[in-house]
Scaffold this motif. Structure first.
Motif, PDB file in Angstrom:
ATOM      1  N   TRP A  59       0.820  -1.206   0.000  1.00 48.70           N
ATOM      2  CA  TRP A  59       0.000   0.000   0.000  1.00 48.70           C
ATOM      3  C   TRP A  59       0.861   1.266   0.000  1.00 48.70           C
ATOM      4  O   TRP A  59       0.570   2.229  -0.714  1.00 48.70           O
ATOM      5  CB  TRP A  59      -0.937  -0.001   1.209  1.00 48.70           C
ATOM      6  N   LYS A  60       1.930   1.262   0.777  1.00 45.64           N
ATOM      7  CA  LYS A  60       2.807   2.434   0.821  1.00 45.64           C
ATOM      8  C   LYS A  60       3.482   2.690  -0.514  1.00 45.64           C
ATOM      9  O   LYS A  60       3.701   3.838  -0.905  1.00 45.64           O
ATOM     10  CB  LYS A  60       3.881   2.248   1.916  1.00 45.64           C
ATOM     11  N   ASN A  61       3.804   1.623  -1.238  1.00 43.46           N
ATOM     12  CA  ASN A  61       4.514   1.766  -2.501  1.00 43.46           C
ATOM     13  C   ASN A  61       3.592   1.940  -3.703  1.00 43.46           C
ATOM     14  O   ASN A  61       4.057   2.081  -4.825  1.00 43.46           O
ATOM     15  CB  ASN A  61       5.412   0.544  -2.738  1.00 43.46           C
ATOM     16  N   ASP A  62       2.289   1.901  -3.460  1.00 46.03           N
ATOM     17  CA  ASP A  62       1.322   2.104  -4.540  1.00 46.03           C
ATOM     18  C   ASP A  62       1.231   3.597  -4.840  1.00 46.03           C
ATOM     19  O   ASP A  62       0.797   4.383  -4.001  1.00 46.03           O
ATOM     20  CB  ASP A  62      -0.048   1.553  -4.118  1.00 46.03           C
ATOM     21  N   GLY A  63       1.630   3.985  -6.025  1.00 46.95           N
ATOM     22  CA  GLY A  63       1.695   5.403  -6.354  1.00 46.95           C
ATOM     23  C   GLY A  63       0.396   6.011  -6.834  1.00 46.95           C
ATOM     24  O   GLY A  63       0.361   7.196  -7.173  1.00 46.95           O
ATOM     25  N   SER A  64      -0.692   5.245  -6.865  1.00 49.54           N
ATOM     26  CA  SER A  64      -1.962   5.777  -7.359  1.00 49.54           C
ATOM     27  C   SER A  64      -2.614   6.691  -6.321  1.00 49.54           C
ATOM     28  O   SER A  64      -2.261   6.677  -5.137  1.00 49.54           O
ATOM     29  CB  SER A  64      -2.921   4.630  -7.704  1.00 49.54           C
ATOM     30  N   VAL A  65      -3.564   7.514  -6.771  1.00 52.23           N
ATOM     31  CA  VAL A  65      -4.356   8.326  -5.855  1.00 52.23           C
ATOM     32  C   VAL A  65      -5.354   7.386  -5.199  1.00 52.23           C
ATOM     33  O   VAL A  65      -6.215   6.807  -5.861  1.00 52.23           O
ATOM     34  CB  VAL A  65      -5.094   9.450  -6.608  1.00 52.23           C
ATOM     35  N   LYS A  66      -5.246   7.209  -3.895  1.00 54.50           N
ATOM     36  CA  LYS A  66      -5.986   6.127  -3.254  1.00 54.50           C
ATOM     37  C   LYS A  66      -6.566   6.542  -1.905  1.00 54.50           C
ATOM     38  O   LYS A  66      -6.150   7.539  -1.303  1.00 54.50           O
ATOM     39  CB  LYS A  66      -5.072   4.914  -3.062  1.00 54.50           C
TER      40      LYS A  66
END
Length: 271
Positions: free
Chosen positions: A171-178
């Motif tokens: 989750w931390k490395n997910d670069g999408s707007v989330k």
């Protein structure tokens, strides 16, 4: 019109359905010769068909594809249900419960239009959860049947089991707007989901949302702290005590309603 999901492509404008799919079409949907029927083909394409022939002896149904009826944007076609472009991508991180409960969760989450369900081995999960397998023919069938019943345009999938630490890193490395929240049975340091969503998301730019749900034993304080540090907002529902399978679907439903409501409000403001 109810949809049928198939992994086959038409040959010369003809689809032949057999096996367990025949039973579903014939006994559950009770199709007859001449009925119009919508089929979701590989790649998410919607195609209108006509029942041309039914062979009860060989357990086969022949569907005639109607020309000119292919949808160029199947994801946006979901009847009066919530369309996927509004809901964005919704993921469910489910701390591994008993297998029978997980199957129920997968079925209902698929009907809700969840894109990805990821089982998580946690402190209070079933013993040996890290070695459990949740993919294969059985889960493929559960997902397919749930999509057929609900008409979901979302191609739901179940991932491999991961640890809480792996979840947090993902989750931390997910670069999408989330936007991500974790359902917590205690009220410590928690807010309502509506407040969490309002304060931590921009629906106009939102690309992905996720709900984390504990297993039968809940979520440990140390795991909550890890999830908070990874960007998940602890949420508490001030309602009755919910079983894990109920909490998962309840949480997903609340999130979907918030996304739809905020999306529609944003559209009205633009107009």
């Amino acid at each position: 019109m109810r949809q049928f999901v198939t992994d086959k492509n038409p040959e010369n404008g003809i689809l032949v359905i057999s096996g367990k799919d025949f039973r579903y079409l014939r006994q559950v949907l009770r199709l007859s010769v001449g009925d119009m029927f919508t089929v979701r083909l590989p790649g998410g394409i919607l195609q209108n068909t006509t029942v041309a022939k039914i062979d009860d002896g060989e357990r086969k149904i022949t569907l005639q594809v109607c020309s000119g009826s292919v949808s160029e944007n199947a994801d946006s076609l979901n009847g009066e249900n919530l369309p996927s472009e509004k809901l964005k991508k919704i993921w469910l991180f489910m701390f591994v419960p008993k297998p029978s409960k997980f199957e129920q969760i997968v079925r209902q989450a698929t009907e809700c239009g969840v894109e990805r369900i990821i089982p998580v081995a946690s402190e209070f999960s079933q013993k040996g959860a890290d070695k459990m397998k949740f993919r294969g023919d059985r889960f493929a069938r559960i997902i397919k049947e749930a999509r057929q019943q609900s008409g979901s345009a979302i191609e739901t999938s179940v991932g491999d089991v991961i640890s809480v630490d792996e979840l947090c890193e993902m989750w931390k490395n997910d670069g999408s707007v989330k936007f991500g929240c974790v359902l917590y049975e205690r009220s410590d340091f928690t807010v309502s989901m509506s407040r969490a969503f309002a304060e931590n998301s921009n629906v106009a730019e939102l690309e992905k949302s996720a709900v984390v749900v504990g297993s039968e034993g809940g979520i440990s304080p140390s795991e909550i702290e890890k999830l908070k540090n990874a960007g998940f907002v602890p949420v508490h529902f001030r309602t009755n005590i919910l079983r894990c399978e109920t909490a998962a679907i309840y949480g997903l439903s609340v999130l979907q309603n918030l996304i739809e409501e905020k999306f529609e409000n944003a559209g009205e403001e633009e107009r």
